[in-house]
Design a protein around this motif. Structure first.
Motif, PDB file in Angstrom:
ATOM      1  N   GLN A  12     -61.138 -20.832  -0.089  1.00 10.65           N
ATOM      2  CA  GLN A  12     -60.730 -20.048  -1.238  1.00 10.65           C
ATOM      3  C   GLN A  12     -61.322 -20.623  -2.520  1.00 10.65           C
ATOM      4  N   PRO A  13     -61.528 -19.789  -3.513  1.00  8.87           N
ATOM      5  CA  PRO A  13     -62.016 -20.308  -4.803  1.00  8.87           C
ATOM      6  C   PRO A  13     -61.118 -21.421  -5.315  1.00  8.87           C
ATOM      7  N   GLY A  14     -61.752 -22.444  -5.840  1.00  7.22           N
ATOM      8  CA  GLY A  14     -61.012 -23.606  -6.324  1.00  7.22           C
ATOM      9  C   GLY A  14     -60.842 -24.697  -5.294  1.00  7.22           C
ATOM     10  N   GLY A  15     -61.141 -24.390  -4.052  1.00  6.68           N
ATOM     11  CA  GLY A  15     -60.994 -25.368  -2.991  1.00  6.68           C
ATOM     12  C   GLY A  15     -62.156 -26.341  -2.918  1.00  6.68           C
ATOM     13  N   SER A  16     -62.092 -27.217  -1.930  1.00  4.99           N
ATOM     14  CA  SER A  16     -63.117 -28.250  -1.755  1.00  4.99           C
ATOM     15  C   SER A  16     -63.599 -28.287  -0.312  1.00  4.99           C
ATOM     16  N   LEU A  17     -64.787 -28.783  -0.143  1.00  5.36           N
ATOM     17  CA  LEU A  17     -65.370 -28.982   1.181  1.00  5.36           C
ATOM     18  C   LEU A  17     -66.206 -30.242   1.158  1.00  5.36           C
ATOM     19  N   ARG A  18     -66.317 -30.873   2.301  1.00  4.42           N
ATOM     20  CA  ARG A  18     -67.269 -31.966   2.449  1.00  4.42           C
ATOM     21  C   ARG A  18     -68.201 -31.637   3.614  1.00  4.42           C
ATOM     22  N   LEU A  19     -69.440 -31.481   3.300  1.00  3.91           N
ATOM     23  CA  LEU A  19     -70.451 -31.226   4.317  1.00  3.91           C
ATOM     24  C   LEU A  19     -71.030 -32.551   4.792  1.00  3.91           C
ATOM     25  N   SER A  20     -71.393 -32.587   6.061  1.00  5.04           N
ATOM     26  CA  SER A  20     -71.984 -33.783   6.647  1.00  5.04           C
ATOM     27  C   SER A  20     -73.357 -33.468   7.197  1.00  5.04           C
ATOM     28  N   CYS A  21     -74.223 -34.442   7.138  1.00  3.44           N
ATOM     29  CA  CYS A  21     -75.560 -34.317   7.711  1.00  3.44           C
ATOM     30  C   CYS A  21     -75.844 -35.597   8.483  1.00  3.44           C
ATOM     31  N   ALA A  22     -75.792 -35.503   9.797  1.00  8.92           N
ATOM     32  CA  ALA A  22     -76.057 -36.650  10.651  1.00  8.92           C
ATOM     33  C   ALA A  22     -77.548 -36.722  10.956  1.00  8.92           C
ATOM     34  N   ALA A  23     -78.131 -37.860  10.650  1.00  9.54           N
ATOM     35  CA  ALA A  23     -79.562 -38.044  10.856  1.00  9.54           C
ATOM     36  C   ALA A  23     -79.817 -38.861  12.119  1.00  9.54           C
ATOM     37  N   SER A  24     -80.862 -38.509  12.840  1.00  2.92           N
ATOM     38  CA  SER A  24     -81.264 -39.286  14.004  1.00  2.92           C
ATOM     39  C   SER A  24     -82.782 -39.311  14.078  1.00  2.92           C
ATOM     40  N   GLY A  25     -83.292 -40.342  14.702  1.00  5.61           N
ATOM     41  CA  GLY A  25     -84.735 -40.489  14.818  1.00  5.61           C
ATOM     42  C   GLY A  25     -85.365 -41.237  13.663  1.00  5.61           C
ATOM     43  N   ILE A  82     -68.152 -30.873  -2.309  1.00 11.83           N
ATOM     44  CA  ILE A  82     -68.184 -29.751  -3.243  1.00 11.83           C
ATOM     45  C   ILE A  82     -66.761 -29.470  -3.690  1.00 11.83           C
ATOM     46  N   ASP A  83     -66.524 -29.572  -4.972  1.00 13.08           N
ATOM     47  CA  ASP A  83     -65.195 -29.338  -5.529  1.00 13.08           C
ATOM     48  C   ASP A  83     -65.180 -28.062  -6.369  1.00 13.08           C
ATOM     49  N   ASN A  84     -63.969 -27.548  -6.570  1.00  3.27           N
ATOM     50  CA  ASN A  84     -63.794 -26.353  -7.396  1.00  3.27           C
ATOM     51  C   ASN A  84     -64.782 -25.252  -6.984  1.00  3.27           C
ATOM     52  N   LEU A  85     -64.764 -24.942  -5.706  1.00  6.38           N
ATOM     53  CA  LEU A  85     -65.716 -23.971  -5.164  1.00  6.38           C
ATOM     54  C   LEU A  85     -65.562 -22.612  -5.832  1.00  6.38           C
ATOM     55  N   ARG A  86     -66.688 -21.975  -6.024  1.00  6.79           N
ATOM     56  CA  ARG A  86     -66.749 -20.647  -6.644  1.00  6.79           C
ATOM     57  C   ARG A  86     -67.391 -19.675  -5.681  1.00  6.79           C
ATOM     58  N   PRO A  87     -67.115 -18.392  -5.811  1.00  6.70           N
ATOM     59  CA  PRO A  87     -67.757 -17.406  -4.930  1.00  6.70           C
ATOM     60  C   PRO A  87     -69.277 -17.509  -4.936  1.00  6.70           C
TER      61      PRO A  87
END
Length: 125
Positions: A12-25, A82-87
């Motif tokens: 929802q707008p205003g929410g937060s997410l944390r994306l992860s990127c796992a690297a290998s090689g 990512i904080d305070n997510l917007r559309p």
């Protein structure tokens, strides 16, 4: 070189997410690595990049303040908070790197050769 992005979802707008990127090689102790995004019908844009040899970060001026890139050396993983997510943040988010590039600024202004598969972030009420 493999990059595995995860953590996207519906928020929802205003929410937060944390994306992860796992690297290998390869080790994240050398090349710059970054997050890019592509919204429907729009060109891909850089969100944030990190110089892993000196932890210098780069954020485009228009995106400063709500995005934070970081890494965990022990897990060889890079994160994007990512904080305070917007559309308008709705997009597929990709992590990318260039093994020959150590500058975060340069990576974010380039088209890196190595990409992960992307993770979809949807911001909607």
């Amino acid at each position: 070189v493999q990059l595995q992005a995860s953590g996207g979802g519906l928020v929802q707008p205003g929410g937060s997410l944390r994306l992860s990127c796992a690297a290998s090689g390869f080790s994240l102790n050398r090349p710059a690595i970054g997050w890019f995004r592509q919204a429907p019908g729009k060109e891909r844009e850089a969100v944030s990049c990190l110089s892993t040899n000196n932890d210098i970060t780069y954020y485009p001026d228009l995106l400063k303040g709500r995005f934070t890139i970081s890494r965990d050396k022990t897990k060889n993983t890079v994160y994007l908070q990512i904080d305070n997510l917007r559309p308008e943040d709705t997009a597929v988010y990709y992590c990318a790197t260039d093994l020959g590039q150590s500058s975060s600024h340069a990576l974010c202004h380039s088209s890196p050769p190595n990409w992960g598969q992307g993770t979809l972030v949807t911001v909607s009420s």
